[in-house]
Design a protein around this motif. Structure first.
Motif, PDB file in Angstrom:
ATOM      1  N   ILE A 109       0.828  -1.203   0.000  1.00 26.33           N
ATOM      2  CA  ILE A 109       0.000   0.000   0.000  1.00 26.33           C
ATOM      3  C   ILE A 109       0.862   1.252   0.000  1.00 26.33           C
ATOM      4  O   ILE A 109       0.553   2.250  -0.681  1.00 26.33           O
ATOM      5  CB  ILE A 109      -0.961  -0.013   1.209  1.00 26.33           C
ATOM      6  CG1 ILE A 109      -1.994  -1.129   1.034  1.00 26.33           C
ATOM      7  CG2 ILE A 109      -1.649   1.335   1.383  1.00 26.33           C
ATOM      8  CD1 ILE A 109      -2.889  -1.334   2.243  1.00 26.33           C
ATOM      9  N   ALA A 123      -0.896   4.603   5.013  1.00 25.45           N
ATOM     10  CA  ALA A 123      -0.666   3.192   4.694  1.00 25.45           C
ATOM     11  C   ALA A 123      -1.062   2.295   5.860  1.00 25.45           C
ATOM     12  O   ALA A 123      -1.676   1.232   5.666  1.00 25.45           O
ATOM     13  CB  ALA A 123       0.806   2.973   4.332  1.00 25.45           C
ATOM     14  N   THR A 159      -9.717   0.170   0.844  1.00 27.89           N
ATOM     15  CA  THR A 159      -8.405   0.435   0.255  1.00 27.89           C
ATOM     16  C   THR A 159      -8.522   0.658  -1.244  1.00 27.89           C
ATOM     17  O   THR A 159      -7.915   1.581  -1.803  1.00 27.89           O
ATOM     18  CB  THR A 159      -7.447  -0.739   0.537  1.00 27.89           C
ATOM     19  OG1 THR A 159      -7.357  -0.936   1.947  1.00 27.89           O
ATOM     20  CG2 THR A 159      -6.065  -0.461  -0.022  1.00 27.89           C
TER      21      THR A 159
END
Length: 366
Positions: free
Chosen positions: A125, A329, A340
């Protein structure tokens, strides 16, 4: 490296989406994508590859100092020169290729940091987030931000793992890439000093502390020798490029002007990013992230905030401050997958759209 492939793939895919959008917009305007990606600073670097560095600061017709390529650090044009030997298309195309490869190395380094701090999902991420920041376009241009970020990420990763010599060597290379290297030098140097005082890890912290500033100081000394004056590099920055540091007055004055009279969109986006950067820095510190990451990010933010000149470039100059993305993140790594995906999709859309604006509507360096 196998574990990092998802992060590298996501980074490449998200940057690819933004480039596809830019290519479609550029085609509609009858403009070349490669020409767009090789503009502004990329031209300066390409000229260093083909013509070398200036021997003196050139003069304007009125006798004043003109801008000079002595302000540009040598590692990126050096790598570009190597790539130019094997790639067709000239120095600017080679510079873009170097930046793209460095972007992949940066994504790998960001993954390594995120996985070290939390887990692999966090690493993936973090790399994806960095791909879709508002000024993500610059990561695909012939600029030094991707190369410096790769070196800084791996240097900080090595530092957190206690690999002192590796951290020092990478810091040396980062110091040969851009002046932001001063933030990394200070971070590695302070960590080494603390380790020496606490008598940890033997000779290795000594080596890291000695290696860290060599690149930055070496280039500054070389420019001074080139110009025949000890303060040659600072002379170039202050008097030729009109760039210096103040108490933050320039930044605050520009923000006030933007609140009291109309200014271009790029200025307002920069103002917003500066505010967000300061807020994320506070969150990073309150989350008790490793202090080298907080210090490095804080120094990059300080260098940008206290810089006097080129306000519209301040958001781009924050690209290497990647630890600021860690709180986001961490949050997304703990959220549901659909959350996400939505956040990254929205950020990709904003980054791609703003990249089109910076590349086509905006007429200055991003």
């Amino acid at each position: 490296m196998r574990a990092a492939w998802p992060a590298i793939a996501w980074y490449a895919a998200l940057r690819g989406i933004s480039l596809l959008v830019l290519w479609l917009a550029a085609s509609d305007q009858n403009r070349s994508l490669l020409t767009i990606l090789g503009k502004y600073d990329a031209i300066w670097y390409a000229r260093i590859v083909t013509n070398g560095y200036d021997h003196v600061i050139p003069l304007k017709p009125d006798g004043g100092l003109a801008t000079t390529n002595l302000a540009f650090f040598p590692l990126y044009p050096g790598l570009t020169a190597l790539a130019d030997f094997v790639l067709p298309g000239g120095a600017r195309t080679a510079g873009i290729a170097v930046a793209w490869l460095a972007g992949l190395a940066a994504a790998w380094g960001l993954y390594a940091l995120g996985a070290h701090l939390r887990d692999r999902r966090t690493g993936v991420i973090l790399a994806a987030l960095w791909a879709v920041v508002p000024h993500g376009l610059v990561q695909s241009m012939g600029y030094t931000e991707t190369l410096f970020t790769a070196l800084a990420a791996w240097s900080l990763f090595a530092l957190l793992r206690g690999h002192w010599v590796t951290a020092g060597l990478l810091c040396t290379l980062a110091g040969l890439t851009r002046p932001t290297g001063a933030a990394l030098v200070a971070t590695v140097g302070l960590a080494a000093l603390i380790a020496v005082v606490r008598r940890r890890d033997g000779w290795r912290p000594w080596a890291a502390g000695a290696l860290a500033p060599l690149g930055l100081l070496g280039f500054v000394a070389w420019v001074g020798h080139r110009l025949g004056r000890a303060d040659g590099y600072f002379h170039v920055q202050n008097d030729a490029w009109k760039m210096s540091y103040d108490t933050g007055a320039f930044t605050l004055k520009t923000v006030y002007s933007g609140l009291t009279k109309a200014m271009p969109l790029a200025f307002y986006v920069t103002m917003l990013i500066l505010v967000i950067a300061v807020a994320l820095l506070a969150v990073l510190a309150f989350d008790r992230a490793p202090w080298p990451l907080v210090l490095y990010a804080g120094l990059v933010v300080a260098m940008v905030f206290f810089g006097d000149g080129y306000f519209h470039a301040k958001a781009r100059l924050l690209l290497p401050a990647f630890p600021l993305l860690l709180p986001i993140a961490f949050a997304l790594a703990g959220a549901r997958r659909r959350v996400t995906v939505v956040v990254l999709a929205a950020m990709t859309a904003v980054s791609a759209a703003y990249g089109v604006y910076l590349a086509i509507a905006w007429t200055y360096s991003p």
